[in-house]
Design an enzyme around this catalytic site. Structure first.
Site, PDB file in Angstrom:
ATOM      1  N   HIS A 180      -4.431   9.879  -3.109  1.00  0.00           N
ATOM      2  CA  HIS A 180      -4.016   9.087  -1.942  1.00  0.00           C
ATOM      3  C   HIS A 180      -2.713   9.636  -1.355  1.00  0.00           C
ATOM      4  O   HIS A 180      -2.513   9.613  -0.144  1.00  0.00           O
ATOM      5  CB  HIS A 180      -3.785   7.620  -2.335  1.00  0.00           C
ATOM      6  CG  HIS A 180      -5.018   6.765  -2.287  1.00  0.00           C
ATOM      7  ND1 HIS A 180      -5.798   6.629  -1.164  1.00  0.00           N
ATOM      8  CD2 HIS A 180      -5.592   5.979  -3.233  1.00  0.00           C
ATOM      9  CE1 HIS A 180      -6.801   5.799  -1.416  1.00  0.00           C
ATOM     10  NE2 HIS A 180      -6.703   5.396  -2.672  1.00  0.00           N
ATOM     11  N   CYS A 226     -12.599   2.021  -4.452  1.00  0.00           N
ATOM     12  CA  CYS A 226     -11.237   2.045  -3.908  1.00  0.00           C
ATOM     13  C   CYS A 226     -10.983   0.761  -3.127  1.00  0.00           C
ATOM     14  O   CYS A 226     -11.856   0.329  -2.365  1.00  0.00           O
ATOM     15  CB  CYS A 226     -11.083   3.244  -2.987  1.00  0.00           C
ATOM     16  SG  CYS A 226      -9.475   3.359  -2.186  1.00  0.00           S
ATOM     17  N   LEU A 227      -9.803   0.170  -3.289  1.00  0.00           N
ATOM     18  CA  LEU A 227      -9.467  -1.056  -2.559  1.00  0.00           C
ATOM     19  C   LEU A 227      -9.479  -0.828  -1.045  1.00  0.00           C
ATOM     20  O   LEU A 227      -9.689  -1.766  -0.279  1.00  0.00           O
ATOM     21  CB  LEU A 227      -8.091  -1.582  -2.994  1.00  0.00           C
ATOM     22  CG  LEU A 227      -7.977  -2.060  -4.448  1.00  0.00           C
ATOM     23  CD1 LEU A 227      -6.540  -2.407  -4.783  1.00  0.00           C
ATOM     24  CD2 LEU A 227      -8.889  -3.249  -4.704  1.00  0.00           C
ATOM     25  N   HIS A 271      -7.098   9.554  -8.855  1.00  0.00           N
ATOM     26  CA  HIS A 271      -7.466   8.834  -7.630  1.00  0.00           C
ATOM     27  C   HIS A 271      -6.209   8.454  -6.828  1.00  0.00           C
ATOM     28  O   HIS A 271      -6.125   8.696  -5.622  1.00  0.00           O
ATOM     29  CB  HIS A 271      -8.255   7.585  -8.026  1.00  0.00           C
ATOM     30  CG  HIS A 271      -8.658   6.693  -6.894  1.00  0.00           C
ATOM     31  ND1 HIS A 271      -9.973   6.419  -6.607  1.00  0.00           N
ATOM     32  CD2 HIS A 271      -7.922   5.987  -5.988  1.00  0.00           C
ATOM     33  CE1 HIS A 271     -10.021   5.599  -5.560  1.00  0.00           C
ATOM     34  NE2 HIS A 271      -8.790   5.315  -5.169  1.00  0.00           N
ATOM     35  N   GLU A 272      -5.220   7.870  -7.520  1.00  0.00           N
ATOM     36  CA  GLU A 272      -4.014   7.407  -6.814  1.00  0.00           C
ATOM     37  C   GLU A 272      -3.172   8.582  -6.323  1.00  0.00           C
ATOM     38  O   GLU A 272      -2.609   8.530  -5.226  1.00  0.00           O
ATOM     39  CB  GLU A 272      -3.179   6.488  -7.709  1.00  0.00           C
ATOM     40  CG  GLU A 272      -3.886   5.220  -8.168  1.00  0.00           C
ATOM     41  CD  GLU A 272      -4.552   4.449  -7.049  1.00  0.00           C
ATOM     42  OE1 GLU A 272      -4.058   4.468  -5.912  1.00  0.00           O
ATOM     43  OE2 GLU A 272      -5.609   3.832  -7.309  1.00  0.00           O
ATOM     44  N   GLN A 320      -1.607   2.873   0.926  1.00  0.00           N
ATOM     45  CA  GLN A 320      -2.658   1.868   1.127  1.00  0.00           C
ATOM     46  C   GLN A 320      -2.121   0.573   1.730  1.00  0.00           C
ATOM     47  O   GLN A 320      -2.906  -0.240   2.230  1.00  0.00           O
ATOM     48  CB  GLN A 320      -3.373   1.555  -0.189  1.00  0.00           C
ATOM     49  CG  GLN A 320      -4.193   2.740  -0.713  1.00  0.00           C
ATOM     50  CD  GLN A 320      -4.889   2.371  -2.004  1.00  0.00           C
ATOM     51  OE1 GLN A 320      -4.329   2.549  -3.086  1.00  0.00           O
ATOM     52  NE2 GLN A 320      -6.100   1.858  -1.903  1.00  0.00           N
ATOM     53  N   GLY A 324      -5.309   0.359  -9.579  1.00  0.00           N
ATOM     54  CA  GLY A 324      -4.271   1.247  -9.074  1.00  0.00           C
ATOM     55  C   GLY A 324      -4.083   1.051  -7.584  1.00  0.00           C
ATOM     56  O   GLY A 324      -5.018   0.641  -6.880  1.00  0.00           O
TER      57      GLY A 324
HETATM   58 ZN    ZN Z   1      -8.013   4.176  -3.674  1.00  0.00          ZN
END
Ligand code: ZN
Length: 157
Positions: free
Chosen positions: A136, A90-91, A132-133, A51, A46
């Site tokens: 953000h 998380c990226l 999670h997304e 991000q 995701g």
């Molecule tokens: Zn993330």
């Protein structure tokens, strides 16, 4: 199509709240296409627009299940059931992981790239990823959602 650079946690933009999308135009479609490329290149499940430095309520998800690749614009969780405690990463927080407390199942509504509303639901990884997304978009990262007694784990490389 193009890859975008993923912002990491030192970047203060990750703490900001993303804005509603009102224009479903070519600029949005390019953003979505770039986010898809960036998600797959990073081998993630995701990605939220913040991000890559864009404060818009745009998310892409592919958790490798029957839902396939999804574009979520102005998404909102409408129902949640149960609990799950699973490891999450998380990226934007490379090398960090931790066990979070999330709903076991969620249902959400979102707009597609043409502005049409749709609904989807799922459990397990899909539910975790949606939560999670969407966090953000509120400037929240998973380390703020750890299950009780859990701490952030840092891998060596
Ligand atoms: Zn993330």
């Amino acid at each position: 199509m193009a890859y975008r650079i993923i912002k990491t946690e030192e970047n203060p933009i990750l703490k900001k709240i993303s804005k509603q999308v009102t224009d479903f135009d070519e600029k949005l479609w390019t953003l979505l296409d770039d986010m898809k490329d960036t998600l797959y290149k990073a081998d993630g499940v995701g990605l939220a627009a913040v991000q890559i430095g864009i404060l818009k309520r745009v998310v892409v998800i592919d958790t490798g299940d029957d839902h396939g690749f999804l574009e979520l614009i102005n998404p909102e969780i409408t129902e949640r059931k149960g609990e799950q405690r699973e490891i999450e990463g998380c990226l934007s927080l490379p090398r960090k992981s931790g066990v979070t407390l999330r709903p076991r199942w969620v249902k959400f509504k979102a707009q597609d790239r043409n502005g049409n509303w749709y609904e989807a639901e799922g459990e397990g990884l899909f539910a975790r990823c949606v939560c999670h997304e969407l966090d953000h978009l509120e400037g929240i990262v998973f380390t703020q959602k750890l299950a009780e007694g859990e701490r952030v784990r840092i891998s060596e490389d």
